[in-house]
Design an enzyme around this catalytic site. Structure first.
Site, mmCIF file in Angstrom:
data_model
loop_
_atom_site.group_PDB
_atom_site.id
_atom_site.type_symbol
_atom_site.label_atom_id
_atom_site.label_comp_id
_atom_site.label_asym_id
_atom_site.label_seq_id
_atom_site.Cartn_x
_atom_site.Cartn_y
_atom_site.Cartn_z
ATOM 1 N N TYR A 118 -11.678 47.608 -4.352
ATOM 2 C CA TYR A 118 -10.999 46.110 -4.582
ATOM 3 C C TYR A 118 -11.947 45.576 -5.589
ATOM 4 O O TYR A 118 -13.270 45.634 -5.553
ATOM 5 C CB TYR A 118 -11.353 45.609 -3.041
ATOM 6 C CG TYR A 118 -10.714 44.058 -3.501
ATOM 7 C CD1 TYR A 118 -9.682 43.678 -2.751
ATOM 8 C CD2 TYR A 118 -11.991 43.157 -3.495
ATOM 9 C CE1 TYR A 118 -9.510 42.190 -2.700
ATOM 10 C CE2 TYR A 118 -11.510 41.827 -3.490
ATOM 11 C CZ TYR A 118 -10.181 41.284 -2.967
ATOM 12 O OH TYR A 118 -10.033 39.963 -2.801
ATOM 13 N N GLU A 156 -6.630 39.469 -8.530
ATOM 14 C CA GLU A 156 -6.867 40.329 -7.583
ATOM 15 C C GLU A 156 -6.322 41.585 -8.121
ATOM 16 O O GLU A 156 -5.197 41.759 -8.180
ATOM 17 C CB GLU A 156 -6.586 39.914 -6.317
ATOM 18 C CG GLU A 156 -6.944 40.690 -5.209
ATOM 19 C CD GLU A 156 -6.578 40.203 -3.735
ATOM 20 O OE1 GLU A 156 -7.206 39.970 -2.967
ATOM 21 O OE2 GLU A 156 -5.122 40.381 -3.620
#
Ligand code: GDP
Ligand code: MN
Length: 391
Positions: free
Chosen positions: A113, A201
């Site tokens: 992530y 993101e």
């Protein structure tokens, strides 16, 4: 402003960040050509079909499907295009899928992530990474926050290479992948700054079996107030993905955000609008919207505001809470009178006007013959509107 994954990936590509590429289509008739193109140009024999909506969690909701051959890819495109996709971010009503990305399938070894956003407490951008990629990051933050590693970025300095290296080390990357990641993180931060993003993101950021580092998914949000600096980004706006009432409000420069309560609010100034929502809550009601009609409110603004508030079927009563500073209360009163006469009002309207020319405004309203409930103070207005909405 939000954009789709395929658009976010275009921007990543522009900044030299490797992505899982593909072709995005809007019509099942384009499916054959899209699969051919992905096969030919990207050399993919396997495909991932991905719903393009402004909501995350598509995988879990059935909006991301793996296809090991052409026939299955075509079938998945047909199934996903036009489906109503329900994810934890869409609400129960789901989202109609109008675009689908036919992407090259990759062999994934590791999922990470990576994200950048503004940390308002620190007053700095924060770059976050986690070795727990591919899953809901909220869950990781809740159960094992130590697995999210952060670097705050000093304004004006950008992401320094030692910071990028710290992040890369935290992911346990080594060798070629580590070298690629340092460069990628710095490019990602440059993109975030240059395009005035509020969120970038990548979840997941993957290392493939071949050892390459690739952005498999991408989400980018932008600061609306800076969009005028980036016309090419502004063009990426997809009105199909936005609330129609909010889009309509935008045309009149009204700051409107739809909520799920029953008390419609028309207020001038964001601070007063927020305290209005607070006091409605405190008195046991719930706001149907946030609406800041701005400092220069006039008859037209009030009318448009009314129309937009009333387009929400949940609205059971409306509170108009205006402080006349720059704007004069008598002008607002005239707006209210015109709007009430013109629009077919079938809900009670509570009005509280204070400040410049409030006394004239009260007289105008009293003599107008329109049916409104007048309030003397902020508290009085809140009590009256909550009661009106409840009955
Ligand atoms: P999201 O669910 O909306 O976040 O959509 P993603 O684009 O992140 O896709 C969901 C999941 O599908 C990813 O976390 C991966 O596990 C999986 N996935 C997507 N593309 C590929 C691929 O090319 N290969 C493999 N093996 N899995 C993929
Ligand atoms: Mn994802």
């Amino acid at each position: 402003m939000k954009i789709h994954e395929y658009q976010a990936k275009e921007l990543l590509k522009r900044y030299g960040i490797p992505i899982q590429d593909g072709v995005t289509i809007v019509d099942p008739a384009q499916a054959d050509a899209a699969v051919d193109q992905v096969n030919k140009e990207l050399g993919a024999g396997q495909y991932v079909i991905k719903a393009q909506v402004h909501a995350g969690g598509r995988g879990k909701g059935g909006g991301v499907k793996f296809s090991t051959d052409r026939a299955s890819a075509l079938e998945n495109i047909r199934n996903i295009l036009g489906m109503t996709l329900v994810t934890h971010q869409t609400g129960a009503e789901g989202r109609l899928v109008k675009k689908v990305m036919v992407a090259q399938a990759l062999d994934i070894k590791q999922e990470f992530y990576a994200a950048i956003t503004l940390d308002r407490t620190k007053g700095m951008d924060v770059f976050m990474v986690s070795s727990e990629g591919g899953v809901e990051i909220e869950e990781v933050a809740r159960t094992s926050p130590e697995k999210i590693v952060k670097e705050a970025v000093l304004p004006g300095f950008g992401l320094r290479s030692f910071q990028a290296r710290n992040l890369v080390l935290a992911l346990g990357l080594e060798g070629e992948a580590a070298r690629q990641a340092v460069g990628m993180f710095q490019k990602l931060y440059t993109l975030y700054r240059e395009l005035d993003c509020s969120i970038v993101e990548i979840n997941p950021l993957v290392v493939t079996e071949q050892g390459d580092l690739i952005a498999l998914d991408a989400k980018i949000n932008f600061d609306d107030n800076a969009l005028y600096l980036h016309p090419d980004v502004a063009e990426m706006r997809d009105l199909d993905e936005e609330d129609p009432a909010e889009v309509e409000a935008g045309k009149y420069n009204l700051n409107y955000i739809k909520l799920d309560g029953t008390v419609g609010c028309m207020v001038n100034g964001a601070g007063l609008a927020m305290s209005t929502m607070d006091i409605i809550k405190q008195r046991g009601g719930s706001p149907a919207n946030f609406l800041d009609v701005g400092g220069g409110a006039n008859v037209e603004t009030v009318k448009n505001g009314f129309r937009i508030i009333l387009s929400d079927e949940n609205v059971k009563a409306v509170l108009i809470n205006i402080f006349g500073g720059i704007v004069r209360c008598d002008r607002i009163a005239n707006g209210i009178i015109e709007a009430v006469k013109e629009l077919d009002l079938n809900v009670p309207v509570v009005v509280r006007l204070a400040g410049t020319n409030a006394d004239i405004a009260k007289e105008l309203l009293a003599n107008s013959g329109v049916s409104i409930i007048s309030a003397d103070s902020f508290e009085d207005a809140a009590n009256k509107v909550v009661e009106a909405a409840g009955s």
